[in-house]
Structure formats: C-alpha cells, structure tokens
Design a protein around this motif. Structure first.
Motif, PDB file in Angstrom:
ATOM      1  N   LEU A 292     125.178 147.282  60.396  1.00 46.70           N
ATOM      2  CA  LEU A 292     124.364 148.200  61.182  1.00 46.70           C
ATOM      3  C   LEU A 292     125.231 149.381  61.603  1.00 46.70           C
ATOM      4  N   SER A 293     124.598 150.528  61.817  1.00 46.76           N
ATOM      5  CA  SER A 293     125.333 151.668  62.355  1.00 46.76           C
ATOM      6  C   SER A 293     125.650 151.409  63.822  1.00 46.76           C
TER       7      SER A 293
ATOM      8  N   GLN B  91     122.580 151.908  65.869  1.00 46.34           N
ATOM      9  CA  GLN B  91     121.667 150.761  65.816  1.00 46.34           C
ATOM     10  C   GLN B  91     122.159 149.629  66.711  1.00 46.34           C
TER      11      GLN B  91
ATOM     12  N   ASP C  10     121.466 150.502  70.387  1.00 46.72           N
ATOM     13  CA  ASP C  10     120.055 150.288  70.722  1.00 46.72           C
ATOM     14  C   ASP C  10     119.738 148.804  70.845  1.00 46.72           C
ATOM     15  N   LEU C  11     120.415 148.000  70.058  1.00 42.18           N
ATOM     16  CA  LEU C  11     120.135 146.569  70.007  1.00 42.18           C
ATOM     17  C   LEU C  11     120.734 145.805  71.183  1.00 42.18           C
TER      18      LEU C  11
ATOM     19  N   TYR D  90     116.726 139.990  63.085  1.00 40.73           N
ATOM     20  CA  TYR D  90     117.343 139.926  61.756  1.00 40.73           C
ATOM     21  C   TYR D  90     117.424 138.509  61.192  1.00 40.73           C
TER      22      TYR D  90
END
Length: 228
Positions: free
Chosen positions: A39-40, A43, A46-47, A64
């Motif tokens: 993931l970036s 990302q 945000d997660l 996921y």
C-alpha cells in the motif's frame, strides 16, 4: 499562566507531542509490504492513523482479508524504532509550552507503554511525561471510545468538563467528545494535510488550531463561559 476553570490538559502523543505520524506510517507501509500487502503511505495513513494496533489489525483483515502473524508486530516495532532514532522530533512549539505550563497535564495515547517510553526517550522528553502517561494498554477500549480519556481524568481526580484534550485525529476527537471533554483539534504536525482541519471539525472538535502559538494563547484566555 493561571486559570480557575481548567484543571487538566490531556495531550495525545503522535502528531501532537512528537512528529511521528509520517514515520509511523512509513514503518507500517514497509512492514505490511514485507508481509504481502503493498500500500502507499497515503493509503496506510487513511487505514491506520488514530487506531490502536489491534484495531488496525482488525481493519486490515476486514478490508484486505489478511490475517497478520505475531511477527508483524515485532517487525513494525523494529522499523519504527529505527526511524524514530534517526528522525523523530517534538512538534514545534511543544517544549516552549510545557516550560511555561503551570496547569497539570498528562498524555493519553493509543500507543503502547513500550512505544511511548521509547518515543520520549528518543526525543529527550521523558522528564516532562514521567508518571503522567496513559496508554490504551490501561483500558478495555482505546480511542475512539472515551475510556482512555476518562481513565486519565480519573487518575488526576478531575471532572471531564474541566479537562482540555489536544488531539490530531478524528478518532481522538470523537473519544474526547464522548468523554464530555472540550477538545482542540490540532493540525500542527508535519503530517497534517489541508483536509485534516475539516475532518477534525466534523468529528466534533470544539476548536481547530494550527500550532502551539494558538494553543498557548487559548489556554491563557480560557474562560469558563465558553463551556457554560
């Protein structure tokens, strides 16, 4: 600096005391990639930002369908400590505020006690927060539940409405609101994007402030009528 209506200031840690959110996110992204989830950093932020480690694992599983093994926690901590030793620093203006502060204060963070001890040691802040640090380890539920802030207030024998929380995440703001505490949504960390101010406001922040100059001025002018 004196005040008759405010008895305790409760600081969050990451993004409020230390500029750690970017480093923590970088470590999490690297560890996740090693365990099969690429993931970036945006990302990952945000997660995971604002969640306890356990809540983060649950969210990763929900989004996921990935169950991370115990070795993930060890690797994430290892990478985090490496970055903290190299780059971690206090948020600008914090130390000056603490040096002037006459009100009681403490830390209430979703980070573990182990992580908090390392954080303060790496930034030479231990003497400011020794004996006044509370972790999600101490309660059944971390933020966004109110338990951690209420625990901190109880330890200082302070009614919730006479506390002032400073937090930089929507989950932390929601926790303060649920605890019945006025809360400053803080956007002074290096990770804070322009959208954060609106997110903190939407989460229920009593005020949103961009730096410790604004926070310091607010504490000095604090008036009980603002909360009557």
């Amino acid at each position: 600096m004196t005040n008759t209506s405010l008895d305790l200031i409760i600081f969050d840690c990451d993004g409020v005391i230390v500029d750690s959110e970017v480093l923590s996110t970088r470590a999490s992204a690297a560890a996740l990639a090693e365990f099969g989830l690429s993931l970036s950093e945006a990302q990952v932020a945000d997660l995971l930002v604002g969640l306890t480690f356990e809540a983060g694992l649950k969210r990763i599983h929900e989004q996921y369908q990935l169950v991370l093994p115990p070795a993930f926690a060890q690797r994430k901590m290892q990478l985090t400590e490496q970055l903290f030793r190299q780059e971690l620093a206090p948020v600008p203006g914090l130390v000056a505020l603490l040096a002037r502060l006459t009100l009681p204060y403490c830390v209430a963070s979703n980070s573990s006690h182990e992580r908090l001890r390392f954080t303060f040691d790496a930034t030479q802040l231990t003497h400011y927060f020794a004996g006044r640090t509370y972790s999600a380890d101490d309660v059944v539920q971390g933020k966004p539940a109110p338990d951690l802030f209420l625990h901190a207030a109880d330890q200082h024998q302070t009614p919730p409405h006479r506390c002032l929380v400073i937090d930089d995440s929507p989950s932390g703001v929601r926790a303060a609101v649920a605890a019945g505490m006025p809360v400053i949504g803080f956007t002074g960390g290096v990770h804070a994007l322009p959208a954060l101010a609106g997110q903190l406001h939407d989460a229920g922040a009593t005020w949103v402030m961009p730096d410790y100059d604004a926070v310091s001025a607010h504490i000095e002018q604090y008036n009980v009528k603002e909360f009557s």
